[in-house]
Design a protein around this motif. Structure first.
Motif, short mmCIF file in Angstrom:
data_model
loop_
_atom_site.label_atom_id
_atom_site.label_comp_id
_atom_site.label_asym_id
_atom_site.label_seq_id
_atom_site.Cartn_x
_atom_site.Cartn_y
_atom_site.Cartn_z
N GLN A 249 0.77 -1.22 0.48
CA GLN A 249 -0.20 0.12 -0.07
C GLN A 249 0.58 0.75 0.27
O GLN A 249 1.47 1.34 0.73
CB GLN A 249 -1.03 -0.21 1.15
CG GLN A 249 -2.16 -1.04 1.77
CD GLN A 249 -2.61 -0.89 2.29
OE1 GLN A 249 -2.74 -0.64 3.61
NE2 GLN A 249 -3.98 -0.78 2.22
N ALA A 250 0.13 2.23 -0.49
CA ALA A 250 1.25 3.62 -0.68
C ALA A 250 0.51 4.50 -0.50
O ALA A 250 -1.26 4.50 -0.20
CB ALA A 250 1.29 3.65 -1.87
N MET A 251 0.65 5.72 0.35
CA MET A 251 0.14 7.18 0.99
C MET A 251 1.07 8.43 0.66
O MET A 251 2.26 8.11 0.89
CB MET A 251 0.79 6.76 2.19
CG MET A 251 -0.07 8.20 3.27
SD MET A 251 1.30 8.03 4.86
CE MET A 251 2.71 9.01 4.49
N TYR A 252 -0.01 8.84 0.10
CA TYR A 252 0.04 10.63 -0.18
C TYR A 252 -0.53 10.77 0.97
O TYR A 252 -1.75 11.94 0.67
CB TYR A 252 -0.48 10.65 -2.07
CG TYR A 252 0.56 11.87 -2.41
CD1 TYR A 252 0.53 13.31 -1.48
CD2 TYR A 252 0.68 12.21 -4.27
CE1 TYR A 252 0.47 14.63 -1.48
CE2 TYR A 252 1.20 13.13 -3.92
CZ TYR A 252 1.23 14.90 -3.39
OH TYR A 252 1.48 15.76 -3.55
N LEU A 253 0.17 11.58 1.80
CA LEU A 253 -0.28 12.80 2.66
C LEU A 253 -0.10 13.92 2.89
O LEU A 253 1.13 14.27 2.40
CB LEU A 253 0.61 12.72 4.03
CG LEU A 253 0.14 13.88 5.13
CD1 LEU A 253 -1.13 13.66 5.55
CD2 LEU A 253 1.22 12.71 6.30
N SER A 254 -0.90 15.08 2.14
CA SER A 254 -1.31 16.56 1.78
C SER A 254 -1.36 17.51 2.08
O SER A 254 -2.11 17.43 3.13
CB SER A 254 -2.04 16.80 0.36
OG SER A 254 -1.69 17.83 -0.44
N GLY A 255 -0.49 17.75 3.23
CA GLY A 255 -0.23 18.83 4.03
C GLY A 255 0.79 20.39 4.19
O GLY A 255 0.53 20.62 2.31
N THR A 256 1.33 20.56 4.92
CA THR A 256 2.23 22.16 3.96
C THR A 256 3.22 21.49 3.87
O THR A 256 3.88 22.18 2.94
CB THR A 256 2.56 22.08 5.55
OG1 THR A 256 1.80 22.53 6.44
CG2 THR A 256 3.81 23.49 5.53
N SER A 257 3.92 20.12 3.97
CA SER A 257 4.71 19.45 2.57
C SER A 257 4.04 17.81 2.41
O SER A 257 2.81 17.86 2.89
CB SER A 257 5.85 19.13 3.74
OG SER A 257 5.84 17.98 4.43
#
Length: 481
Positions: A249-257
């Protein structure tokens, strides 16, 4: 305990977010409030630990007024990492917290990194993790050199989560996952590395498993007596808050970075990637970039707009390109001298074109990071699961799907760190089963963004030019930096 209630708190780069929910995933209440960040110099970024504590207590106080407060069975916190608090023996901060974006320790980092070979890093840490300006040793070396009196008075160097858990429970503890670049594959401090800076080891907190109950909330505070599970850093907590906990499984966390993650037991030693030690069957390959949502906030300030109201133009072959390296770049480049760059501007370029360039440039930086992760992990995930504040924009999610050339599954809610902390609170307190089952049961999907075949072809061509732009601008930006 089907009627048990859990609390998860995330102390992020710009705000504190908290959720109160049942063990079955029903959200009862939430909290979000921002705190200030000070930038007194070009590469200096600071926050006040007292601001974090004030908002965490505000969240708990609000939740304590809920009718379900008596059912709260456990609390857990997560936070930004590579942000460091220097405290005395009474846990009083001696200096503003040095935020992960801060580059003041670049010279100290270079000196320390030059003392260690890639082979030694791999032997000690399991991977050639760089010592950069955000590394704990570099920060401590900077403090020792520039503020020797503060260094002498420092009893503890803590992450935000460590500081807050200590203030809530009276116990000083951290976990080996969050101690980025400091631990061995056996989840113990890498003493030969830490010995590069005399006095560093004794100032670091003891380590325990992230699912260990650190202690209970002290009397006189909201939820006194409730267990507090140690928890883990924001990227890992967000894994579970996005529903990612299984191999492949892969994650793309989108926040300040933008933080990219991929779970795989294989380790190739790919440069520029942070490969965490295996924990409970999870080996996470991670690549945190420097400025994702921060880039959009920056262009919004230039345009005098709110970031949520920005409307990007369609992307064409003639659209401008943007390097989102406004404060250098982390993974996979680790280039502190990189700078933001627009290319291809014309008199026809307007606000909408600039916004599109920023969104696309951030997506390109994330693709570069994911490609490094795929080499590190020896696999290519078929789908990316995404969440965080930057995932709220449908248009930006579609741009990412086109740039990556694969589906993006977006989860509900914009607070995956807090959700993941709640998952860990439940598992750590024995209320929920293992992390994978708990995450799958508690996290709900929102929408799938499929890549457009024509847009993907265009994105591939522009990504190749974008990489050339970075290579050609690198010596110029280094000279300016």
């Amino acid at each position: 305990m089907p009627d048990a209630v859990l609390i998860g708190i995330d102390v992020g780069t710009t705000s504190v977010k908290a959720v109160m929910l049942t063990a079955t995933g029903h959200r009862l209440a939430d909290f979000a409030a921002t705190y200030p960040t000070r930038r007194p110099g070009p590469v200096t970024v600071e926050q006040s630990p007292d601001d974090w504590l004030r908002l965490v207590l505000a969240a708990l106080t609000g939740f304590a007024d809920r009718p379900e407060a008596a059912q709260v069975a456990a609390i857990s916190l997560t936070s930004q990492v590579n942000t460091h608090v220097f405290t005395d023996t009474s846990l009083a901060p001696l200096h503003p917290a040095i935020v992960w974006q801060d580059g003041r320790a670049a010279a100290e980092a270079a000196r320390l990194d030059g003392k260690v070979t890639a082979a030694q890093k791999t032997d000690w840490l399991g991977a050639p993790i760089p010592i950069d300006a955000s590394h704990a040793l570099a920060r401590m070396a900077w403090m020792k050199r520039h503020h020797p009196a503060i260094w002498a008075a420092t009893a503890h160097v803590l992450l935000p989560r460590d500081f807050l858990v200590a203030r809530l429970t009276g116990r000083i503890v951290s976990d080996p996952i969050s101690a980025v670049g400091l631990v061995t594959p056996a989840l113990q401090y890498a003493k030969p590395l830490i010995a590069l800076l005399p006095g560093a080891l004794k100032r670091l907190p003891p380590l325990c498993d992230p699912l260990t109950v650190a202690g209970t909330v002290l009397p006189g505070q909201p939820f006194a007596g409730v267990p507090v599970v140690t928890g883990v850093m924001d990227a890992w907590a967000s894994l579970f808050g996005i529903g990612v906990a299984s191999q492949g499984q892969a994650m793309y966390l989108s926040g300040t970075s933008e933080v990219l993650g991929l779970i795989s037991p294989d380790i190739s030693g790919e440069p520029g990637v942070i490969t965490f030690p295996a924990w409970r069957g999870i080996t996470l390959h991670a690549a945190p970039t420097q400025a994702g949502g921060a880039s959009l906030d920056w262009v919004a300030r230039l345009l005098g707009r709110d970031a949520a109201s920005l409307d990007p133009a369609p992307i064409t072959a003639q659209s401008p390109l943007f390097l989102p390296h406004l404060q250098g770049e982390r993974a996979p480049l680790w280039d502190a001298s990189a700078r933001g760059t627009f290319a291809g501007l014309t008199t026809a370029t307007g606000p909408a074109e600039l916004v599109a360039a920023v969104m696309e440039g951030v997506a390109f930086s994330a693709r570069l990071a994911m490609e490094a992760l795929e080499r590190s992990a020896g696999m290519i995930p078929g789908q990316i699961q995404t969440g965080g504040g930057g995932a709220a924009s449908d248009r930006w999610c579609q741009i990412r799907a086109d740039v990556f050339g694969r589906p993006f599954l977006r989860v509900e809610g914009r607070d995956p760190g807090a959700l993941g902390a709640a998952v860990m609170a439940g598992v750590g307190a024995g209320i929920l089963p293992d992390l994978a089952q708990a995450a799958a049961a508690m996290i709900r999907s929102d929408r799938v963004f499929e890549p457009d075949p024509t847009a993907k072809i265009l994105a591939d061509r522009r990504f190749a030019v974008w990489q050339q732009l970075y290579a050609q601008m690198r010596p110029i930006n280094a000279a300016l930096a």
